[in-house]
Design a protein around this motif. Structure first.
Motif, PDB file in Angstrom:
ATOM      1  N   SER A 103       0.833  -1.200   0.000  1.00 54.62           N
ATOM      2  CA  SER A 103       0.000   0.000   0.000  1.00 54.62           C
ATOM      3  C   SER A 103       0.872   1.255   0.000  1.00 54.62           C
ATOM      4  CB  SER A 103      -0.907   0.018   1.233  1.00 54.62           C
ATOM      5  OG  SER A 103      -1.526   1.287   1.380  1.00 54.62           O
ATOM      6  N   ASP A 106       1.393   2.847   3.391  1.00 55.63           N
ATOM      7  CA  ASP A 106       2.176   2.161   4.423  1.00 55.63           C
ATOM      8  C   ASP A 106       3.648   2.528   4.252  1.00 55.63           C
ATOM      9  OD1 ASP A 106       3.459   0.440   6.173  1.00 55.63           O
ATOM     10  OD2 ASP A 106       2.184  -1.272   5.682  1.00 55.63           O
ATOM     11  N   ARG A 108       6.166   1.240   5.463  1.00 58.35           N
ATOM     12  CA  ARG A 108       7.012   0.053   5.358  1.00 58.35           C
ATOM     13  C   ARG A 108       7.065  -0.497   3.932  1.00 58.35           C
ATOM     14  NH1 ARG A 108       3.929  -3.417   9.722  1.00 58.35           N
ATOM     15  NH2 ARG A 108       2.262  -2.550   8.423  1.00 58.35           N
ATOM     16  N   CYS A 109       6.239   0.023   3.052  1.00 61.55           N
ATOM     17  CA  CYS A 109       6.190  -0.461   1.674  1.00 61.55           C
ATOM     18  C   CYS A 109       6.707   0.560   0.665  1.00 61.55           C
ATOM     19  CB  CYS A 109       4.756  -0.847   1.292  1.00 61.55           C
ATOM     20  SG  CYS A 109       4.059  -2.159   2.316  1.00 61.55           S
TER      21      CYS A 109
END
Length: 229
Positions: A103, A106, A108-109
């Motif tokens: 996503s 996010d 972390r992505c």
């Protein structure tokens, strides 16, 4: 994740590359696994015996892992994740880079999404990885469909190393300071920076890596770097 990957690969052979010396098992709960890998595979380190791995040792270690592998898969990474440094090593070493999308909301992505935007292979399942590796001219799918087959690989072409002693002709701190002076918040082409620095390419790459690991500079798309702070 590392331990699970090694255990899954034990029947066909696995290689463990350590950030510290060969006598420094980290984390200690992997002592039994260490013994199994040493008995049936390979454990290696470029660090001397007794050296305790530090945070900066692991990105340097990862260039060995990326260089030994046909490809590097990044599952999750923030924009300043060490995983992105490993992915860059893989690209510089002529290896395939894979990334799992996530996503855009996010944090972390964001790193994996950027890798895909910059040309990494998008991966949704294992078949996406096998399809790319099986099509490599030097690999011809050997060992992918038949685990008992012996892959025939071409030796990679020599590339500048990020390790080794520095022959700067000047103190390392002076050379680092000069690189920082040449940089600003606006991204600069790495090739341009190399020419302006007057450093040897191998030394230049080493210092650039050290500055990146220290959080002084940041890699940007298009083979550019920018100074932080």
């Amino acid at each position: 994740i590392d331990a699970a990957a090694h255990r899954g690969a034990l029947p066909t052979g696995t290689v463990a590359v350590l950030g510290g010396g060969l006598d420094q098992i980290y984390p200690p709960e992997n002592t039994d696994l260490y013994g199994e890998i040493a008995a049936t595979g390979v454990v290696l380190s470029e660090r001397p015996l007794g050296h305790v791995g530090r945070a900066q040792d692991f990105p340097r270690r990862n260039r060995i892992i990326s260089g030994m592998a046909l490809g590097t898969l990044v599952v999750e990474a923030a924009l300043r994740s060490g995983s992105l440094i490993t992915a860059r090593f893989a690209g510089e070493q002529g290896r395939e880079v894979f990334a799992v999308p996530g996503s855009p909301l996010d944090e972390r992505c964001r790193g994996t999404n950027r890798l895909i935007r910059d040309g990494a292979h998008l991966v949704e399942d294992i078949e996406d990885v096998l399809a790319v590796l099986g099509a490599l001219p030097a690999h011809n799918g050997a060992g992918l469909a038949n685990p008992n087959a012996t892959p025939v690989l071409e030796a990679p072409s020599p590339r500048p190393s990020v390790t080794g002693s520095l022959d700067l002709g000047e103190p390392p701190d002076t050379a680092r300071a000069r690189l920082l002076t040449l940089l600003g918040p606006s991204p600069t082409q790495v090739d341009t920076l190399l020419r302006e620095s007057g450093l040897e390419p191998g030394t230049f790459r080493t210092l650039l890596l050290e500055l990146e690991l220290a959080g002084r500079i940041e890699r940007q798309p298009g083979n550019k770097v920018a100074r932080l702070g």
